[in-house]
Design a protein around this motif. Structure first.
Motif, short mmCIF file in Angstrom:
data_model
loop_
_atom_site.label_atom_id
_atom_site.label_comp_id
_atom_site.label_asym_id
_atom_site.label_seq_id
_atom_site.Cartn_x
_atom_site.Cartn_y
_atom_site.Cartn_z
N PHE C 253 0.83 -1.21 0.00
CA PHE C 253 0.00 0.00 0.00
C PHE C 253 0.86 1.26 0.00
CE2 PHE C 253 -4.07 -1.96 1.75
CZ PHE C 253 -4.89 -1.42 0.78
N ALA C 254 2.06 1.15 0.59
CA ALA C 254 2.91 2.34 0.72
C ALA C 254 3.25 2.94 -0.64
CB ALA C 254 4.18 1.99 1.50
N CYS C 256 1.21 2.79 -3.25
CA CYS C 256 -0.01 3.00 -4.04
C CYS C 256 -0.53 4.42 -3.93
CB CYS C 256 -1.12 2.08 -3.52
SG CYS C 256 -0.89 0.36 -3.90
N ARG C 257 -1.23 4.81 -4.98
CA ARG C 257 -2.07 5.99 -4.92
C ARG C 257 -3.48 5.57 -4.50
NH1 ARG C 257 -0.53 10.62 -9.11
NH2 ARG C 257 1.73 10.46 -8.89
N GLY C 258 -4.17 6.49 -3.89
CA GLY C 258 -5.54 6.21 -3.48
C GLY C 258 -6.40 5.74 -4.63
N ILE C 262 -8.28 1.99 -3.84
CA ILE C 262 -9.63 1.98 -3.27
C ILE C 262 -10.42 0.74 -3.73
CG2 ILE C 262 -11.87 3.13 -3.49
CD1 ILE C 262 -10.40 5.78 -3.33
N ASP D 203 -5.53 13.22 -5.95
CA ASP D 203 -5.25 11.85 -5.54
C ASP D 203 -4.54 11.85 -4.17
OD1 ASP D 203 -5.19 9.08 -5.72
OD2 ASP D 203 -4.29 9.06 -7.71
N THR D 204 -4.21 10.70 -3.68
CA THR D 204 -3.55 10.54 -2.38
C THR D 204 -2.48 9.48 -2.53
OG1 THR D 204 -5.09 8.83 -1.67
CG2 THR D 204 -5.68 11.11 -1.14
N ILE D 205 -1.63 9.34 -1.49
CA ILE D 205 -0.54 8.37 -1.61
C ILE D 205 -0.18 7.79 -0.24
CG2 ILE D 205 1.34 10.08 -1.39
CD1 ILE D 205 2.53 8.29 -3.89
N GLY D 206 0.30 6.55 -0.25
CA GLY D 206 0.66 5.85 0.99
C GLY D 206 2.12 6.02 1.36
N LYS D 300 -1.77 2.98 4.22
CA LYS D 300 -2.37 3.03 2.89
C LYS D 300 -2.63 4.49 2.51
CE LYS D 300 -7.28 2.64 4.19
NZ LYS D 300 -8.55 1.94 3.96
N PRO D 301 -2.83 4.76 1.24
CA PRO D 301 -3.21 6.12 0.84
C PRO D 301 -4.59 6.46 1.40
CG PRO D 301 -3.33 4.60 -1.04
CD PRO D 301 -2.69 3.84 0.09
N VAL D 302 -4.78 7.72 1.74
CA VAL D 302 -6.08 8.19 2.22
C VAL D 302 -7.15 7.81 1.19
CG1 VAL D 302 -7.41 10.28 2.71
CG2 VAL D 302 -5.02 10.09 3.47
N ALA D 303 -8.27 7.35 1.69
CA ALA D 303 -9.31 6.85 0.77
C ALA D 303 -10.17 7.97 0.20
CB ALA D 303 -10.18 5.83 1.49
N LEU D 305 -10.65 10.86 -2.07
CA LEU D 305 -10.05 11.57 -3.20
C LEU D 305 -10.80 12.87 -3.42
CD1 LEU D 305 -9.61 8.56 -5.67
CD2 LEU D 305 -8.24 9.23 -3.68
#
Lengths: 359, 359, 359, 359
Positions: C253-254, C256-258, C262, D203-206, D300-303, D305
């Motif tokens: 997950f580290a 990954c992009r959200g 998801i 977007d978000t990232i982990g 994990k990336p924030v869910a 977006l």
């Protein structure tokens, strides 16, 4: 440690008598319960000082503020945090209390245990902490009421004035009709007279509260160490000034023969198994049997006398105390709602625990 | 649930009366304690049936086998597992016990709670389970003794025959000199006569055990819900047939005025702060104050009579029971070592908890 | 302390590697469960040494003896006590183990913590203790199976040989078909070759076990500190030699992009809400969402090499150890049933806890 | 249930994202600790939204108010209650959130578990709850610091940008010098650029946070189920968005041979036993060995977006969400103080537990 009670329905309290606020957190309240917040405040008001001439004249409004765990007045399954602000908590003049141990109070033992104590008004050892229990109890009894479980308590003895041991002789609707919370109006009047006389002498007096629970289903209680009566006993003995607990015939059992004490079974009209007598107090082997639960809690007289009292200071030197402020001459009237609250807390916890007894 | 007691020194027990074995696990016993295993067995022998004419004549050897947690007789800090094998547990003829509820026993409540019960000899609700507690208590008291804490208990009442409430009037060395475990030889003789008479009538009788602890340091107990007396009360009420608990003056406090009940402080010759009286029973605000702790536990008469008893079966139909086998006419003599064991378990737990009170 | 796991379904274990016996007590097993004792023994046999050439050749029969809590093979709601006798536990020659600390073992830390240790075969720190967990897990999974919850685990990596991360690519029926418990026969063969080579060099090797649970209802897990994955993580990390835990995509997950991570919701044919992907591993906010739960557990190589190893003794002096006896070159094959057992213990506890979530 | 952590030092939290207030109670804080309240607030400020361009721009002042347990800034041994008021909690327009389940959020699972949820801003599942943990952690670390135990954490990976695994290569004094809390200034700059780019795309990232503890004495940890690393793992996995935990070499151990992974003992100049390497991460058999503890936590990336997201409502019908408000594009920077807080809470609890290990 030691500030939590319950396994599933679990209350943790905090707060000192003269700190900023007291309160608590309830974890394990089931989701989906519609809460009557006015009823919670009413229970707090029953415990509040200043209700009548026979309790302390201190004036605390004791408004509970619920901070979490409810959404649109319905429990969400998340913890219920609540606080009660202390008013005027900085105003006190505590004189030499820092260095003085009041006899039969917890001043000495807290200092021995922790090396420090908040000496303002008794700090954590003050009965003020029980306000948080009353809040939790008031929430718990709303869940219990929906299951048909009813709880009441009353003052059954003050000094040598006592009611008959048989709770069935008294109508609980009489309890709130007098300041001492005794369901028999005549006895209540005599109790009040005794308390007023004791108060006029700067003295205090002990007594007994009787607790009753009706509508309890069979099956509550977790042997062998968490028997229902053991948990009730622990909860009652945890109330300030409590010195004894008995259920059913209690200490009177010591004088009984088995042949006169046994609760024989019978079948009622509907085929339900019940008992002909209820000497056992509704619990067998630590598990409720469906009969009424009843018990008695002994309270010692308040240790704060309104007269000069000789004691020692931390250096062991003799000093004379004269309690300023307003103190209860008798804890019994205000102990009644606390006994009810602790009963509700224990019963709801066991009601939930019992959901896991069978597959 | 409910089969564990203690927070740091924690006992979990298992076993049914007529199962293969009973036993327990002690977690939290500190490492480095040299254990006298013979002393453990001696405590078990005190609880054992068949010691005299006034207790049940059942013959169980009750040998404890310690399986772990000791290495070269020294505790290692790992859990102490132990078992006591049940002998002849398959031999019983339990007749119609499967379907019958003995009055004032836990047969009905276990069935209601669990939907099933091991009906052989009372199963889990049998006082046989307390053997595991005696093992744990015997281990705990060895730790306490090294800290100068001594525990004893005695039969202080059987039916209407009772000792004076003041434990200081009696020499504990007299307790083991008679079958009823009463420190006064004359009163003991009368108690034994009463029990034998009751037994000859196929009846049973209740009583009271007094517990005393000396040498307790100030500071044990965890307010507000784990007060020392609340934990002791819960532990005592968890003993089979216990119906009441009081400490210090207990229920007698209800009749007292504050002015006569207060324990005034004084300074002893060495400058140590102590109290002139000890009405409080060695505990203030839930914390030990360094004075002796004393308390009383009420026991009901054994519910199993050696005569025909009318009851009902699971269908609610009337049946007549006649208890076969050998039962105690009075639990008091065998309750004494159990009271001591539970006291030791509670005190060691609080002694350890108190290590965390201060930085 | 620390020898118990679970809140409602609660296992307490005891026993040292070379003590008299090991075992445990399960409190909170619901009443009314029909138990297949052969299935319990079969799980123990899966964990047993001596099953193949790639695990330790020690010969222990590991027969479990259940002492309580069952009546006519049905659980009664009372605690289940059980023991596994240690055979030949007195026969060892432990040479200078008393004074020597094996590197990357717990010899040093136990001695530092407790001041004493049972040095025979690792004592309490030996993986032999996990036999008790397998018994409890085998009982728990019988309850879970009746609810449609299935658990399996497999060796997914040994050294550099690894399976694809997607558990759905592998048929669990292949797991027990080879000694390394890998569901892919070809990969299994390579893993076994690697382990045999490592073993021939007197060395050991690490790996990963993947765990999968299907059929879990939505709603299990208790936020915020007892999240389902936190409890699973703690249980897995409590297995000997475990060094890491991840669930769902875990550490991947580290990167990954959200937008790519998801799990979008969809509605299946029957109108049930499900997710299009399951990167989350079946848990959202600490609560199961009804999708499969999957996770990975990293194990370090066994620290006991079958060659000379330099270390120090208690005095800090250098010594050379040569491990006698038979040790696993790789814990993975025997870790698989332990991972399954711990998963079952955690899930049953949460299944029961969840009964109290709503009114 | 599930809102408490710790056995002796025990934190219970309460509060929803948009409720009136959040807070907690700490039971078991030892008496006699002088508290620096400004330092507590500083830790809260580190967790606070709105600190930089790469975290959420929400403006919450997050002032902690301590209500009890301190007297003249010294802990008294009584519980520490505290609250953080929520500002503007009633102002939200939650649109159709009541009926909509955000993907990879806890909306669905809370609803499935409790049948109801406080949908305002995530309710209890919001990371806002961690503010209470930071307060408790800030108090705990003051006790630990006095014992020489120091804790720090830092962002070691964002997406594909990662630091070397060896924490000893980085100077912790660099951590607070940049918005992403990475001790290497160059890598920090690249991480920030990546987060800003991801944010600009809605977007978000982990990423990964590394935690380090120095100065831990040997002996902390309670085998077998409360191993130090198992408790740390559970605490870290309980942080919102955490998906994996490893300590020492962690998952890299799976590729290792024993001969290369073992931490050989040596004796340092002063005669103290230490290890030549520290692959184990400072813990052997679940007990600290006196070396540094280090571990990694995957997030994990924030869910949420900042773009249109397709999902379903409670009826299973497709809907499109567009997250209003301000959300973190990456949780890592704000996770750092939470990782430190949880580490402090766990370590203080075990430091206190360890006081009971020996007689």
């Amino acid at each position: 440690m030691g500030n939590s009670i319950g396994k599933i329905f679990r209350l943790t309290t905090f707060g000192e008598s003269h700190g900023e606020a007291l309160g608590g957190v309830i974890d394990g309240m089931p989701a989906g319960v519609k809460i009557d917040l006015d009823a919670v405040q009413r229970e707090l008001d029953r415990r509040r000082p200043g209700q009548s001439s026979i309790v302390t004249g201190r004036n605390e409004s004791d408004r509970v503020r619920i901070l979490s765990g409810l959404f649109e007045n319905i429990t969400t399954g998340t913890p219920i945090g609540f606080i009660i602000e202390n008013e005027n908590q900085r105003s006190g003049d505590y004189g030499n209390m820092r260095e003085t141990f009041r006899p039969s109070h917890a001043d000495y033992t807290y200092t021995e245990k922790y090396g420090i104590r908040d000496y303002r008004g008794g700090g954590r050892s003050s009965a003020r902490e029980t306000a948080a229990r009353v809040v939790a109890g008031a929430l718990a009894r709303q869940v219990l009421a929906a299951e048909g479980i009813k709880i009441y308590a009353y003052t059954s003895q003050v000094g040598d004035i006592e009611l008959d041991r048989d709770y069935r002789k008294y109508d609980p609707s009489g309890i709130e009709r007098n300041a001492v919370r005794c369901p028999d109006a005549d006895v209540a009047r005599r109790m009040i007279e005794l308390i007023e006389q004791v108060k006029s002498e700067g003295d205090t007096i002990g007594g007994v509260v009787t607790g009753v629970v009706t509508g309890v289903p069979a099956g509550l209680g977790e042997p062998v160490f968490d028997k229902l009566h053991a948990a009730l006993g622990s909860a009652m003995l945890g109330i300030n000034a409590a010195k004894g607990f008995e259920y059913g015939l209690g200490f009177d059992f010591a004088r009984c023969r088995g042949s006169e004490a046994i609760d024989y079974f019978k079948t009622d009209g509907s085929g339900r198994i019940t008992t002909a007598t209820n000497n056992s107090g509704g619990i067998q082997g630590g598990i409720s049997n469906g009969e009424d639960i009843y018990f008695r809690v002994a309270f010692k007289p308040v240790a704060t006398l309104l007269r000069d009292v000789e004691t020692v200071n931390a250096a062991g030197e003799p000093v004379v105390l004269n309690a300023k402020g307003r103190h209860d001459p008798c804890v019994l009237p205000r102990a009644v709602p606390i006994v009810e609250a602790m009963t509700a807390i224990v019963l709801l916890d066991f009601l939930l625990q019992n959901r896991c007894s069978r597959i």
